[in-house]
Design a protein around this motif. Structure first.
Motif: not given
Length: 532
Positions: A73-81
């Motif tokens: 909802a805040n436009g955030n993303y994260s890709v780990s690994g």
């Protein structure tokens, strides 16, 4: 008991030897996996968070989608690994974003900086920092199929070289839908009306500033429209081959060519084709620059741009042999095998510096493959092209998210001489030429020269082929893309509404394959892409 103690002693010695034990370091865990990285950022639209956008991490080592995630909802993303080790390579991931109705441009809020120290990998032709992240365009032909196997599909991406303990935050993206274009187009400058509905009669584009050119009294001239700063003496450099032109301009500094502006070597560059086009005043000829402007020694000859000519229709012409140039007697683009040959043609040289800040923002050309130090592929000046650039509206129209213009999708519907074509576009309405958009007569116009030229993507080797292609994804994570236009006719001229001031019996066109701007007789039948 003594036998048991001996067995334990043997086992302990074996374990210590096998694990590298002994000493003050203690035991380590066998088969410990290498560390991984995380890339994170935010996706915004008009400054507000954009939720529900799909962020794709594509592994260029294996040419597969590594991971997908969705912005919150805040436009955030994260890709780990993200892996940090592979056999004889560095793991490389490219991040791009997809959401129906939007195009996306990446930017790095952190880390940031100039391109100094960046590396270029000629295959698959990407800029990158090693280790780190960088912005680039990247081809994705291997991830898609298309009906004719011709031109390529290109995304604007964040390229991440994944080295241990180098995570990246601030890997951000901006979304565009045509209502917030990153670039803008100036009016052409043409003042004389030749037929109703032509360039001068509708006068589209950003109006020129009241005082467009300012003599800075230091050997430079500022263009208040584009914000670019030009060398006042347009004839300081002798005509020369392209590589020498790049080198001469790169070495330009205060004290040469009448400059006393304090500039140092490396601040000047050869203009790209869009920057050079911005100097063409369509109301003028011999030379085709604005009358009364403070420039001196402007030649009627041909001036180099820094943009390589990657044209499919000229035998042997590609980004290593030819470069775009403009003839300033009238503003015609040059594409023949002599005048735009990088290695053998001697053309005029005009230096520019600055990155905008004027009344308009010029777009980048899309060209991203370096052909020489300081060229367009290296500098990539102008607003980056978002991807996928064109938005299909599902009603016979497409929206260019770069300039905000709406184009008719059917590219072969109008084929008439110039004056008749201008009139036909004026009467165009929904129900004709595949349109179901509710438009009425008077809504559409023939594009002027600046508008028509703006459609080019100079990283494509055949524009007509590229515009006609439907790209079908080989992965559910990658959205397929429809053809930009229907039935773009190859090896043909498409009209603009702009008359050639040097010969008013001619009008400017673009040639559908290389998208060069050429003048042809108004009585010849040509095709028209309608715009509004």
């Amino acid at each position: 008991m003594d036998a048991i103690k001996s067995l334990i002693s043997i086992l302990c010695v074996g374990l210590l030897a096998g694990c590298g034990g002994g000493g003050g370091g203690g035991m380590t865990t066998p088969n410990l996996p290498p560390p991984t990285n995380t890339v994170s950022g935010i996706v915004t639209f008009k400054g507000a968070p954009l939720s529900g956008a799909t962020v794709i991490a594509y592994s260029t080592n294996s040419n597969v989608v590594f991971a997908t995630t969705t912005t919150d909802a805040n436009g955030n993303y994260s890709v780990s690994g993200l892996g940090t080790g592979c056999t004889s390579c560095t793991p490389d991931y490219q991040f791009f974003v997809s959401k129906a109705g939007y195009a996306f441009s990446p930017y790095l809020s952190s880390p940031s900086g100039s391109r100094a120290g960046w590396l270029f990998d000629p295959v698959p032709q990407n800029w990158y920092l090693n280790p780190g992240a960088a912005l680039t365009r990247a081809g994705y032909n291997g991830a898609f199929t298309n009906s004719n196997g011709g031109a390529g599909i290109i995304f604007s991406v964040i390229n991440f070289m994944s080295v241990a303990n180098h995570p990246v935050s601030g890997a951000d993206f901006t979304a565009y839908d045509g209502s917030n274009p990153p670039a803008s187009l100036p009016a052409s400058g043409q003042q004389i009306i030749y037929v109703a509905g032509d360039d001068a009669s509708v006068h589209k584009g950003i109006a020129w500033t009241a005082t467009r050119f300012v003599d800075n009294q230091n050997g430079t001239v500022t263009d208040n429209l584009t914000g670019l700063i030009w060398l006042k003496n347009a004839g300081c450099f002798a005509p020369t081959v392209w590589a020498t032109a790049l080198a001469d301009v790169n070495q330009l500094a205060s004290g040469a060519c009448g400059l006393n502006d304090g500039s140092t070597a490396g601040q000047w560059r050869l203009p790209n084709i869009i920057e050079l086009e911005s100097r063409v005043d369509e109301s003028a000829s011999n030379p085709a620059v604005t009358a009364g402007s403070p420039f001196i020694n402007v030649s009627n000859g041909i001036y180099w741009s820094s943009t390589g000519y990657y044209g499919g229709e000229a035998a042997g012409a590609n980004f290593t042999t030819a470069a775009w140039a403009i003839r300033f007697s009238d503003g015609r683009y040059i594409n023949d095998s002599v005048s735009n040959n990088m290695k053998t043609s001697s053309n005029a040289v005009w230096a520019v510096k600055g990155n905008g800040g004027g009344a308009i923002q010029l777009a980048s050309t899309g060209y991203y493959v370096p052909s020489g130090p300081g060229d367009d592929g290296t500098v990539q000046a102008g607003a980056p092209l978002p991807a996928p650039r064109m938005r299909d509206n599902g009603n016979g129209t497409v929206t260019d998210t770069v300039a905000g213009l709406i184009w008719m999708k059917q590219a072969d519907c109008i084929n008439q001489p110039w004056a008749a074509a201008v009139a036909a576009v004026k009467t165009l309405a929904s129900g004709q030429c595949g349109l179901t958009d509710g438009s009425v007569a008077g809504s559409w116009r023939m594009p002027n020269r600046k508008e028509m030229q703006s459609l080019a993507d100079r990283a494509q080797n055949n524009q007509a082929l590229y515009f006609n292609e439907s790209f079908v994804s080989g992965s559910t994570s990658l959205p397929s893309q429809p053809a930009i236009f229907n039935n773009m006719v190859g090896f043909n001229y498409y009209w603009t509404s702009t008359t050639d001031a040097a010969n008013t019996g001619l009008a400017w066109t673009v040639f559908s394959c290389d998208w060069g701007v050429y003048d042809i007789n108004k009585t010849v039948a040509g095709y028209t892409l309608a715009v509004r």
